[in-house]
Enzyme design. Structure first.
Site, PDB file in Angstrom:
ATOM      1  N   CYS A  64       7.782   4.315   5.917  1.00  0.00           N
ATOM      2  CA  CYS A  64       7.053   4.161   4.656  1.00  0.00           C
ATOM      3  C   CYS A  64       7.945   3.709   3.510  1.00  0.00           C
ATOM      4  O   CYS A  64       7.458   3.352   2.453  1.00  0.00           O
ATOM      5  CB  CYS A  64       6.425   5.486   4.221  1.00  0.00           C
ATOM      6  SG  CYS A  64       5.087   6.022   5.255  1.00  0.00           S
ATOM      7  N   CYS A 103       0.836  -1.201   0.000  1.00  0.00           N
ATOM      8  CA  CYS A 103       0.000   0.000   0.000  1.00  0.00           C
ATOM      9  C   CYS A 103       0.875   1.257   0.000  1.00  0.00           C
ATOM     10  O   CYS A 103       0.653   2.190  -0.776  1.00  0.00           O
ATOM     11  CB  CYS A 103      -0.937  -0.027   1.204  1.00  0.00           C
ATOM     12  SG  CYS A 103      -2.148   1.298   1.230  1.00  0.00           S
ATOM     13  N   CYS A 104       1.914   1.275   0.856  1.00  0.00           N
ATOM     14  CA  CYS A 104       2.823   2.430   0.880  1.00  0.00           C
ATOM     15  C   CYS A 104       3.572   2.563  -0.443  1.00  0.00           C
ATOM     16  O   CYS A 104       3.828   3.671  -0.911  1.00  0.00           O
ATOM     17  CB  CYS A 104       3.838   2.288   2.019  1.00  0.00           C
ATOM     18  SG  CYS A 104       3.255   2.863   3.631  1.00  0.00           S
ATOM     19  N   CYS A 121      -3.601   3.947   9.454  1.00  0.00           N
ATOM     20  CA  CYS A 121      -2.349   3.393   9.982  1.00  0.00           C
ATOM     21  C   CYS A 121      -1.776   4.226  11.116  1.00  0.00           C
ATOM     22  O   CYS A 121      -0.599   4.067  11.462  1.00  0.00           O
ATOM     23  CB  CYS A 121      -1.314   3.286   8.867  1.00  0.00           C
ATOM     24  SG  CYS A 121      -1.832   2.214   7.533  1.00  0.00           S
ATOM     25  N   CYS A 167      -1.234   8.330   7.472  1.00  0.00           N
ATOM     26  CA  CYS A 167      -2.578   8.061   6.966  1.00  0.00           C
ATOM     27  C   CYS A 167      -3.486   7.624   8.114  1.00  0.00           C
ATOM     28  O   CYS A 167      -3.045   6.948   9.051  1.00  0.00           O
ATOM     29  CB  CYS A 167      -2.522   6.951   5.925  1.00  0.00           C
ATOM     30  SG  CYS A 167      -1.651   7.401   4.418  1.00  0.00           S
TER      31      CYS A 167
HETATM   32  S1  SF4 Z   1       0.474   4.683   5.659  1.00  0.00           S
HETATM   33 FE1  SF4 Z   1      -1.090   3.036   5.533  1.00  0.00          FE
HETATM   34  S2  SF4 Z   1      -2.796   3.811   4.252  1.00  0.00           S
HETATM   35 FE2  SF4 Z   1      -0.987   5.194   3.978  1.00  0.00          FE
HETATM   36  S3  SF4 Z   1      -0.003   4.427   2.133  1.00  0.00           S
HETATM   37 FE3  SF4 Z   1       1.036   3.406   3.887  1.00  0.00          FE
HETATM   38  S4  SF4 Z   1      -0.107   1.487   4.275  1.00  0.00           S
HETATM   39 FE4  SF4 Z   1      -1.362   2.775   2.875  1.00  0.00          FE
END
Ligand code: SF4
Length: 238
Positions: free
Chosen positions: A228, A119-120, A205, A202
């Protein structure tokens, strides 16, 4: 293709020359040395607000952007607008290729809960890589005492992950230095900091931390993930 770091700039000599200089002096030096191919990527943490305050009050000609994952807190979006108004600057939005719902269609819902590294990568690292293309250097708000991975960061360093120079004007600052600057200059900051959120990313998270916990304990709580992948070159990870 990402631009190569400026060959004419001696990284080690620059770091030595800037050692002991103020953050404003470092930013001014960077603006003069690198010119329009210098950018600041802010995540609107307290340190980022300090850098925007320094850039804004000195009217330094430095590009500003943020990674808008589409999953930021309402308080973060409100701070973004407040900083632009306060300093008369534009903080560009850099967004992922897919909206949150498009990502859910492609990978299933709540990818952050099942595979936060992926996701990151999709919502932060890839958009950052694209956003940095064409720049020679980027400013970050990292401090050495934030994480073990950041403990050896220098004022000026090469960033092989993104193929350009990295300028870290707050690298020697402490948490207390940051907040002293914010209070002294009445710098806008995220309202969540006053509600137990020392480190804000985010919404899915990020959680509040309890007294005595590490300031980043609320990031990806319950997982080994601490970064991240934006400032770490030896491991994935903000
Ligand atoms: S912090 Fe969480 S929601 Fe944001 S990009 Fe990374 S995994 Fe995705």
């Amino acid at each position: 293709m990402i631009a190569a770091a400026r060959p004419s700039l001696d990284v080690a000599a620059s770091t030595r020359a800037l050692d002991g200089k103020s953050a404003l002096e470092i930013l001014t030096w960077a603006a003069e040395q690198i010119g329009p191919k210098l950018t600041f990527a802010t995540g609107f943490g307290a340190e980022g607000c300090v850098i925007i305050d320094l850039i804004g009050r000195a009217k330094l000609p430095i590009d500003l952007f943020t990674l808008d994952t589409g999953l930021l807190f309402p308080e973060t979006y409100a701070l973004w607008r407040e900083l632009e108004t306060r300093y008369g600057v534009t903080i560009r939005a850099v967004r992922p290729a897919q909206t949150v719902s498009e990502q859910a269609s492609a990978f299933g819902p709540a990818l952050w809960a099942r595979d936060p590294d992926r996701c990151c990568e999709l919502r932060k690292v890839k958009p950052l890589r694209a956003a940095l293309a064409g720049f020679d250097a980027w400013i970050t708000a990292i401090r050495r005492d934030q994480t073990p991975e950041r403990a050896t960061a220098q004022i000026v360093e090469t960033d092989p992950k993104f193929g350009l120079l990295k300028i870290n004007p707050l690298v020697a600052w402490t948490h207390d230095d940051v907040w002293a600057h914010i209070y002294r200059h009445d710098v806008p900051y995220n309202a969540l900091h006053d509600r137990g959120f020392p480190s804000i990313g985010c919404q899915p998270c990020t959680s509040a931390v309890r007294a005595g916990e590490d300031p980043r304990a609320g990031r990806w709580r319950g997982s080994a993930k601490k970064e991240c992948g934006l400032h770490v070159i030896t491991k994935q990870g903000d």
